[in-house]
Design a protein around this motif. Structure first.
Motif, PDB file in Angstrom:
ATOM      1  N   PHE A  33       0.835  -1.207   0.000  1.00 61.09           N
ATOM      2  CA  PHE A  33       0.000   0.000   0.000  1.00 61.09           C
ATOM      3  C   PHE A  33       0.870   1.258   0.000  1.00 61.09           C
ATOM      4  N   LYS A  34       1.948   1.206   0.830  1.00 65.23           N
ATOM      5  CA  LYS A  34       2.807   2.387   0.953  1.00 65.23           C
ATOM      6  C   LYS A  34       3.491   2.687  -0.374  1.00 65.23           C
ATOM      7  N   SER A  35       3.949   1.636  -1.062  1.00 64.54           N
ATOM      8  CA  SER A  35       4.648   1.872  -2.329  1.00 64.54           C
ATOM      9  C   SER A  35       3.681   2.421  -3.370  1.00 64.54           C
ATOM     10  N   VAL A  36       2.441   1.942  -3.347  1.00 66.61           N
ATOM     11  CA  VAL A  36       1.436   2.464  -4.287  1.00 66.61           C
ATOM     12  C   VAL A  36       1.144   3.924  -3.969  1.00 66.61           C
ATOM     13  N   LEU A  37       0.999   4.229  -2.678  1.00 64.55           N
ATOM     14  CA  LEU A  37       0.654   5.598  -2.267  1.00 64.55           C
ATOM     15  C   LEU A  37       1.749   6.582  -2.656  1.00 64.55           C
ATOM     16  N   HIS A  38       2.997   6.145  -2.556  1.00 65.86           N
ATOM     17  CA  HIS A  38       4.105   7.063  -2.866  1.00 65.86           C
ATOM     18  C   HIS A  38       4.162   7.446  -4.329  1.00 65.86           C
ATOM     19  N   LYS A  39       3.570   6.605  -5.176  1.00 70.70           N
ATOM     20  CA  LYS A  39       3.602   6.922  -6.612  1.00 70.70           C
ATOM     21  C   LYS A  39       2.563   7.977  -6.994  1.00 70.70           C
ATOM     22  N   ILE A  40       1.586   8.212  -6.117  1.00 70.28           N
ATOM     23  CA  ILE A  40       0.510   9.164  -6.446  1.00 70.28           C
ATOM     24  C   ILE A  40       0.849  10.521  -5.820  1.00 70.28           C
ATOM     25  N   LYS A  41       0.713  11.577  -6.633  1.00 68.89           N
ATOM     26  CA  LYS A  41       1.041  12.929  -6.136  1.00 68.89           C
ATOM     27  C   LYS A  41      -0.061  13.412  -5.182  1.00 68.89           C
ATOM     28  N   THR A  42       0.253  14.482  -4.442  1.00 66.15           N
ATOM     29  CA  THR A  42      -0.677  14.994  -3.435  1.00 66.15           C
ATOM     30  C   THR A  42      -1.975  15.497  -4.058  1.00 66.15           C
ATOM     31  N   GLY A  43      -1.888  16.190  -5.194  1.00 69.75           N
ATOM     32  CA  GLY A  43      -3.081  16.724  -5.848  1.00 69.75           C
ATOM     33  C   GLY A  43      -4.075  15.629  -6.215  1.00 69.75           C
ATOM     34  N   ALA A  54      -5.739  14.219  -3.211  1.00 69.30           N
ATOM     35  CA  ALA A  54      -6.793  15.094  -2.676  1.00 69.30           C
ATOM     36  C   ALA A  54      -8.075  14.930  -3.493  1.00 69.30           C
ATOM     37  N   VAL A  55      -7.941  14.842  -4.808  1.00 69.52           N
ATOM     38  CA  VAL A  55      -9.121  14.662  -5.664  1.00 69.52           C
ATOM     39  C   VAL A  55      -9.802  13.321  -5.353  1.00 69.52           C
ATOM     40  N   SER A  56      -9.000  12.268  -5.174  1.00 70.25           N
ATOM     41  CA  SER A  56      -9.555  10.948  -4.844  1.00 70.25           C
ATOM     42  C   SER A  56     -10.291  10.988  -3.507  1.00 70.25           C
ATOM     43  N   VAL A  57      -9.690  11.666  -2.523  1.00 72.06           N
ATOM     44  CA  VAL A  57     -10.326  11.782  -1.201  1.00 72.06           C
ATOM     45  C   VAL A  57     -11.654  12.520  -1.327  1.00 72.06           C
ATOM     46  N   LEU A  58     -11.669  13.551  -2.185  1.00 73.66           N
ATOM     47  CA  LEU A  58     -12.909  14.322  -2.380  1.00 73.66           C
ATOM     48  C   LEU A  58     -14.013  13.435  -2.956  1.00 73.66           C
ATOM     49  N   PHE A  59     -13.679  12.589  -3.940  1.00 71.13           N
ATOM     50  CA  PHE A  59     -14.679  11.677  -4.516  1.00 71.13           C
ATOM     51  C   PHE A  59     -15.187  10.687  -3.466  1.00 71.13           C
ATOM     52  N   ARG A  76       2.734  27.055 -15.417  1.00 73.57           N
ATOM     53  CA  ARG A  76       2.379  25.861 -14.664  1.00 73.57           C
ATOM     54  C   ARG A  76       2.051  24.741 -15.639  1.00 73.57           C
ATOM     55  N   ASN A  77       2.666  23.576 -15.447  1.00 76.41           N
ATOM     56  CA  ASN A  77       2.361  22.412 -16.279  1.00 76.41           C
ATOM     57  C   ASN A  77       1.785  21.312 -15.427  1.00 76.41           C
ATOM     58  N   LEU A  78       0.614  20.863 -15.803  1.00 77.42           N
ATOM     59  CA  LEU A  78       0.004  19.761 -15.074  1.00 77.42           C
ATOM     60  C   LEU A  78       0.521  18.466 -15.642  1.00 77.42           C
ATOM     61  N   GLU A  79       1.297  17.723 -14.835  1.00 77.52           N
ATOM     62  CA  GLU A  79       1.828  16.443 -15.295  1.00 77.52           C
ATOM     63  C   GLU A  79       1.292  15.354 -14.397  1.00 77.52           C
ATOM     64  N   LEU A  80       0.374  14.588 -14.956  1.00 78.36           N
ATOM     65  CA  LEU A  80      -0.175  13.473 -14.190  1.00 78.36           C
ATOM     66  C   LEU A  80       0.461  12.182 -14.687  1.00 78.36           C
ATOM     67  N   GLY A  81       1.019  11.425 -13.727  1.00 73.94           N
ATOM     68  CA  GLY A  81       1.582  10.119 -14.083  1.00 73.94           C
ATOM     69  C   GLY A  81       0.477   9.097 -14.248  1.00 73.94           C
ATOM     70  N   HIS A  82       0.870   7.870 -14.636  1.00 73.88           N
ATOM     71  CA  HIS A  82      -0.123   6.797 -14.791  1.00 73.88           C
ATOM     72  C   HIS A  82      -0.831   6.515 -13.473  1.00 73.88           C
ATOM     73  N   SER A  83      -0.039   6.473 -12.391  1.00 79.52           N
ATOM     74  CA  SER A  83      -0.629   6.183 -11.074  1.00 79.52           C
ATOM     75  C   SER A  83      -1.647   7.244 -10.687  1.00 79.52           C
ATOM     76  N   ASP A  84      -1.341   8.499 -11.002  1.00 78.10           N
ATOM     77  CA  ASP A  84      -2.260   9.600 -10.658  1.00 78.10           C
ATOM     78  C   ASP A  84      -3.580   9.420 -11.400  1.00 78.10           C
ATOM     79  N   LYS A  85      -3.483   9.129 -12.696  1.00 85.06           N
ATOM     80  CA  LYS A  85      -4.711   8.980 -13.502  1.00 85.06           C
ATOM     81  C   LYS A  85      -5.520   7.786 -13.019  1.00 85.06           C
ATOM     82  N   ILE A  86      -4.832   6.685 -12.719  1.00 85.78           N
ATOM     83  CA  ILE A  86      -5.538   5.487 -12.243  1.00 85.78           C
ATOM     84  C   ILE A  86      -6.244   5.784 -10.930  1.00 85.78           C
ATOM     85  N   ALA A  87      -5.552   6.502 -10.014  1.00 82.54           N
ATOM     86  CA  ALA A  87      -6.148   6.827  -8.715  1.00 82.54           C
ATOM     87  C   ALA A  87      -7.411   7.656  -8.903  1.00 82.54           C
ATOM     88  N   ILE A  88      -7.352   8.653  -9.781  1.00 82.91           N
ATOM     89  CA  ILE A  88      -8.516   9.528  -9.995  1.00 82.91           C
ATOM     90  C   ILE A  88      -9.665   8.740 -10.622  1.00 82.91           C
TER      91      ILE A  88
END
Lengths: 242, 189
Positions: free
Chosen positions: A2-12, A15-20, A208-220
């Motif tokens: 879980f920790k390794s998965v969480l570290h791959k996702i950025k804070t932004g 936060a969006v996932s928590v909001l959903f 400002r450049n929004l760069e979402l990694g694969h993990s970020d997109k999957i999380a959202i």
């Protein structure tokens, strides 16, 4: 894992996932799924070794939850069936409200415990750079003002200020302590503005450049899917209940 | 008023809100006193930056300590708007503007805050207001109305005290720092 998965996702994206997930919590009007969610959040806290800190932050909510259940058990207008003086319908309403509050507090506190404050502020400064500088200024000024408050309280107490039993006496004490703090804060604000000017703030703003990694997109996407599923389940249980 | 002063004053407004609320809790006052910074920023910088100060106060407190305060950001934002528009129209150096602000917000703040409080907390605050709320709920059998009416007295005193405090501070500020509050009204009491 879980920790390794969480570290791959950025804070932004976190936060969006928590909001959903928060929005999906609000769809339920029964205590069983809310209790299940609360236990899940506590399990996550155990996995990430923050259970003790989470429980200590939830203790004020526990008190508030008990007051909610008590008041609504006694005087909720929908009370029809009673056990002694406690209405069952009001107890149910209070329990659902308290559990929902617990869930919201547990999820948001878990987010704060797993994301350092500076990362959250950096994520917010992506929304607008001025937002980040405001929050950073607040972070730097707040401890100074808290210290100023304590010093002013001690000085005024030494000069004979008494808090007293009555609200107007305590209000007088409040004003006597707060007014010098406000004056010092305004003076400090002028100094901060001068420092910002001297350091050339606002002359060059980086793009400002929004760069979402694969993990970020999957999380959202997963959290959005979680929200949709929960909304459908909540509606189905509501219609089934009817 | 330039941008850097505005940014600094917004940050200072947020800090004053937080310190004011902390001091209120420490002295066990039956009020809130956590929107003085919002009113100050609104009076100097205008309604929109005042509203931003109010919203960011709750957001910051939510991030730093208690996320449950975040939904109430809308109430603090509206406080900034109301105070800012009144200051823009009338200035904020007479005795009538704070009175108007206090009376308007005594009703407007509970109108906005009560639905949030009822949904999240069942109308309960965990403080002395709960006694009044329980009495009203027992007699009226209406959750929203009871929660709304229970909040009006505390809001009235809270907003009046905060507004008059801001008025006295503004009167003593140098003119370059008064912002839109420096407007002289026809009726100076």
């Amino acid at each position: 894992m879980f920790k390794s998965v969480l570290h791959k996702i950025k804070t932004g994206p976190r936060a969006v996932s928590v909001l959903f997930v928060l929005i999906s919590l609000m769809a339920y009007h029964s205590w069983k799924p809310l209790l299940a969610y609360l236990l899940t959040f506590l399990a996550f806290a155990v996995i990430f070794h923050v259970l003790g800190q989470l429980v200590s932050r939830l203790l004020p909510i526990l008190y508030l939850g008990c007051v909610i259940v008590l008041i609504h058990s006694l005087v909720n207008p929908s009370n029809v069936h009673y056990i002694y003086i406690f209405g069952i319908e009001g107890f149910n309403y209070g329990l659902i409200t308290a559990l929902r509050l617990f869930n919201i507090a547990a999820l948001t506190q878990l987010f704060l415990l797993l994301n350092p404050l500076h990362e959250i502020i950096s994520a917010m400064s992506w929304i607008h750079p001025d937002l980040g500088i405001i929050l950073a200024l607040v972070l730097s000024t707040l401890p100074v003002m808290h210290q100023q408050m304590e010093i002013t309280l001690k000085v005024q107490t030494a000069r004979g200020l008494r808090r007293g039993r009555f609200p107007w006496q305590r209000l007088y004490a409040y004003l006597v302590i707060l007014i010098p703090i406000i004056v010092k804060a305004l003076v400090r604000g002028q100094v901060i503005a001068q420092l910002l000017h001297v350091r050339g703030y606002g002359l060059h703003l980086a793009k400002r450049n929004l760069e979402l990694g694969h993990s970020d997109k999957i999380a959202i996407f997963l959290s959005l899917g979680f929200l949709i599923v929960n909304l459908l389940l909540a509606n189905a249980s509501l219609l089934g209940g009817l | 008023m330039n941008k850097k002063i505005a940014l600094a004053l917004i940050a200072i407004g947020i800090v004053i809100n937080i310190v004011g609320g902390t001091l209120n809790t420490a002295l066990k006052l039956p009020l809130f006193l956590d929107s003085i910074g919002t009113m100050l920023a609104a009076v100097i910088l205008g309604p929109w930056l005042g509203a931003l100060t109010g919203i960011l106060s709750n957001v910051f407190q939510g991030i730093a300590a208690d996320p449950i305060t975040i939904p109430f950001a809308i109430v603090n934002g509206v406080i900034g708007l109301v105070v800012g528009f009144i200051a823009r129209k009338r200035g904020f150096q007479d005795y009538v503007s704070p009175l108007l602000v206090g009376i308007i917000l005594a009703f407007l703040a509970p109108i906005l805050g009560t639905p949030i409080a009822v949904y999240l907390f069942g109308g309960v605050t965990g403080g002395g207001v709960d006694i009044l709320y329980t009495v009203l709920l027992n007699s009226s059998h209406e959750i929203f109305a009871s929660a709304f009416l229970a909040r009006i007295p505390a809001n009235l005193f809270d907003k009046l005290i905060s507004a008059y405090l801001v008025m006295f501070i503004i009167r003593r500020l140098p003119s370059n720092l008064k912002g839109i509050a420096g407007k002289e009204t026809n009726l100076v009491v």
